[in-house]
Design an enzyme around this catalytic site. Structure first.
Site, PDB file in Angstrom:
ATOM      1  N   CYS A 277       0.801  -1.222   0.000  1.00  0.00           N
ATOM      2  CA  CYS A 277       0.000   0.000   0.000  1.00  0.00           C
ATOM      3  C   CYS A 277       0.832   1.270   0.000  1.00  0.00           C
ATOM      4  O   CYS A 277       0.376   2.315  -0.456  1.00  0.00           O
ATOM      5  CB  CYS A 277      -0.936   0.037   1.211  1.00  0.00           C
TER       6      CYS A 277
ATOM      7  N   CYS B 259       1.502   4.087  -2.989  1.00  0.00           N
ATOM      8  CA  CYS B 259       0.707   5.275  -3.303  1.00  0.00           C
ATOM      9  C   CYS B 259       0.655   6.259  -2.142  1.00  0.00           C
ATOM     10  O   CYS B 259       0.598   7.466  -2.364  1.00  0.00           O
ATOM     11  CB  CYS B 259      -0.712   4.878  -3.675  1.00  0.00           C
ATOM     12  N   HIS B 260       0.657   5.763  -0.936  1.00  0.00           N
ATOM     13  CA  HIS B 260       0.445   6.641   0.219  1.00  0.00           C
ATOM     14  C   HIS B 260       1.723   6.986   0.963  1.00  0.00           C
ATOM     15  O   HIS B 260       1.716   7.866   1.822  1.00  0.00           O
ATOM     16  CB  HIS B 260      -0.537   5.976   1.190  1.00  0.00           C
TER      17      HIS B 260
ATOM     18  N   MET C  47     -10.519   3.322  -7.552  1.00  0.00           N
ATOM     19  CA  MET C  47     -10.377   2.496  -6.354  1.00  0.00           C
ATOM     20  C   MET C  47     -11.240   1.247  -6.512  1.00  0.00           C
ATOM     21  O   MET C  47     -12.465   1.343  -6.600  1.00  0.00           O
ATOM     22  CB  MET C  47     -10.823   3.292  -5.126  1.00  0.00           C
TER      23      MET C  47
ATOM     24  N   HIS D 272       5.898  10.158 -10.928  1.00  0.00           N
ATOM     25  CA  HIS D 272       5.675   8.718 -10.823  1.00  0.00           C
ATOM     26  C   HIS D 272       6.363   8.011 -11.986  1.00  0.00           C
ATOM     27  O   HIS D 272       7.565   7.884 -11.996  1.00  0.00           O
ATOM     28  CB  HIS D 272       4.178   8.420 -10.769  1.00  0.00           C
TER      29      HIS D 272
ATOM     30  N   HIS E 176      -1.517   8.036 -15.560  1.00  0.00           N
ATOM     31  CA  HIS E 176      -0.724   6.862 -15.182  1.00  0.00           C
ATOM     32  C   HIS E 176      -0.335   6.137 -16.468  1.00  0.00           C
ATOM     33  O   HIS E 176      -0.998   5.196 -16.890  1.00  0.00           O
ATOM     34  CB  HIS E 176      -1.520   5.953 -14.257  1.00  0.00           C
TER      35      HIS E 176
END
Length: 546
Positions: free
Chosen positions: A48, A51-52, A89, A328, A372
């Site tokens: 996880c 992304c965070h 999501m 990214h 993306h």
């Protein structure tokens, strides 16, 4: 739900497939036991944090520090994980891919204090560095009969492996143990060595000349990683490798023959815009310049692109370009001169001229939500000439940016056209110089029919719109989520491969489509194909063809 406002869990939570978690339900807003916290830590740091952030400060995904999550509350977080959103999501609870206990566990975990992992320096790297076959003990010519140019390195995500699959006969030629949740495979300039990095920061170097192809060196560069690349400038082919880590935030330059670590460089520092210190500027995409002896290193949180000159690493010269925050992934244009990099949480594409080492443009007008691109897709637009394109996590658009400042100056570094793709939650877009098709996936969309399909557009007739192909249905796998991810071409551009990504205990497949007819050509199934995701054709990856 609006993913840009409520994006609590983001695509990082999309990667908790196959987690080993206690099956008993965790009660709402309860303090986790030591065992539960350890399980949740493992999920978060391996799957996880991409992304965070390891420190949960947010980037592509939202900030998840306890002062924010406590304000939102357990039920809000749990429901978002459970139901997902149309903007990218996935509905991991209602799809059956996460149990109620798993959803509850992670919602409770996000209410607790952030856990800071340990540092990882040269000593730790050297302790993990293993040279299985010194260069002098390797063959001087290719010993196997594989057509290496048409070989695919296929990530078997939850098995911690890659499968080498022939594009000629569709058979698995080798299975190699690698790090957990392999993120990318990269090929050396010579085409001989395959470099594979897992999210656990274990880097493997495979000699494709050996019979069978064999891992010759490994090293663990940190606790979490995403990127690896090798030197491509003429005269430096295969001399150096570079690996970037999310934690600790740094990059490491290694010997290209052995993976021996030579220099570790921290990326901690000030954000380019507000000039505030950031403790976790993670290294995202890394590309090798074809014009200068340099690596281009994306530093996500500070918004800087570093030009790392490897001509003399004892006197390392690093040029820092102020780009945009939350850098990214990205790729080169069709000439291999311009680096097109997504600052996805800022809805921006940054353009770097790798020949001059200068910032060219920041493209924002006309972009969709959260680009993306993977490496992106280059093609000749019938009206605007050469363009580079990206799909988006946050909406269904495909943006096309002109990349020919000399031949088409009015179109250069602008979004010249935006069309509808398959849907939000897209991760990859792909075409080939010999194709007129543009393929786009949407594996993180919350709609089952969408994430089990692929979209394709005619480059010469974009107004016709997207044709949807039911890739997962063609695979005939039975139960499971069957998310379709990452188009990848074979060497000659005659066919395109798709992963049908299922749970670890379910059947997965690779579906091969004839690029000209858009018809099913082959379904590759094998009990060893466990959670296939990324696929990397050796020739196309070696030569930056996309």
């Amino acid at each position: 739900m609006d993913i840009k406002r409520l994006g609590l869990v983001g695509i990082g939570m999309a990667l908790v497939l196959g987690a080993s978690i206690a099956t008993s339900s965790v009660q709402a807003a309860t303090k986790l036991s030591a065992e539960e916290k350890e399980q949740a830590n493992t999920i978060f740091f391996q799957r996880c944090a991409g992304c965070h952030g390891v420190l949960r400060k947010g980037a592509t995904g939202k900030n998840l520090e306890p002062e924010r999550t406590k304000e939102l509350g357990f039920e809000h977080i749990r429901d978002f994980i459970n139901y997902g959103s149309p903007g990218g999501m996935p509905n991991w609870g209602t799809s059956g891919e996460l149990s109620e206990a798993q959803v509850d566990l992670m919602a409770n975990y996000l209410l607790e204090e952030v856990v800071t992992p340990p540092e990882w320096g040269m000593k730790q790297m050297l302790d993990t560095w293993t040279l299985f076959y010194p260069a002098k003990n390797r063959p001087t010519k290719q010993m196997n009969k594989l057509n290496l140019d048409n070989l695919f390195s296929v990530t078997l995500r939850d098995a911690g492996q890659v499968a080498l699959i022939s594009g000629d006969d569709y058979k698995i030629k080798a299975i190699l143990q690698t790090g957990y949740a392999v993120h990318i495979s990269r090929i050396s300039a010579s085409g001989r060595y395959l470099f594979v990095t897992g999210r656990d920061a274990l880097l493997s170097m495979v000699d494709l000349w050996m019979d069978p192809p064999t891992t010759v060196a490994q090293i663990k560069l940190g606790l979490e990683a995403r990127s690896v690349e090798t030197s491509k400038m003429k005269g430096f082919e295969d001399k150096y490798a570079i690996g970037g880590t999310y934690w600790p935030p740094q990059f490491t330059i290694m010997n290209g023959d052995t993976l021996e670590p030579l220099k570790v460089v921290s990326t901690r520092g000030m954000t380019y815009d507000t000039q505030e210190y950031h403790p976790e500027p993670r290294v995202a995409a890394i590309l090798a310049s074809h014009y200068r002896p340099e690596f281009l290193v994306n530093v996500k949180e500070t918004g800087k692109i570093l030009l790392v000159n490897y001509e003399d690493i004892g006197n390392l010269n690093v040029t820092s370009i102020d780009a945009e925050r939350f850098l990214h992934d990205g790729g080169l244009d069709s000439t291999n001169r311009y680096f097109m990099s997504a600052a996805n949480a800022r809805d921006t594409i940054v353009v770097i001229d790798t020949k001059t080492g200068k910032l060219v443009a920041k493209v924002k007008d006309g972009m969709g939500a959260t680009p993306h691109p993977g490496r992106g897709a280059n093609f000749i637009h019938p009206k605007y000439g050469p363009v580079w394109s990206t799909s988006h996590l946050g909406d269904d658009s495909i943006a096309m940016i002109g990349t020919d400042p000399e031949g088409h100056p009015d179109s250069a570094w602008k979004v010249v056209e935006s069309v509808d793709g398959l849907g939000g939650g897209s991760l990859f877009i792909k075409t080939h110089p010999k194709s007129t098709n543009l393929w786009v996936d949407a594996p993180l969309n919350s709609d089952e029919e969408t994430y089990q399909s692929i979209g394709v557009l005619d480059i010469n007739n974009l107004d016709k719109g997207v044709e949807i192909l039911p890739i997962a249905k063609w695979a005939k796998l039975g139960e499971g989520s069957k998310r379709v991810v990452q188009p990848e071409y074979n060497k000659d551009g005659s066919e395109v491969w798709f992963s049908v990504w299922n749970g670890k205990a379910q059947k997965s497949a690779i579906v091969v489509v004839d690029d000209k007819t858009r018809k099913l050509k082959k379904v590759i199934t094998d009990e060893r194909l466990v959670t296939p995701t990324g696929k990397f054709n050796v020739y196309n990856t070696q030569h930056d063809i996309y």
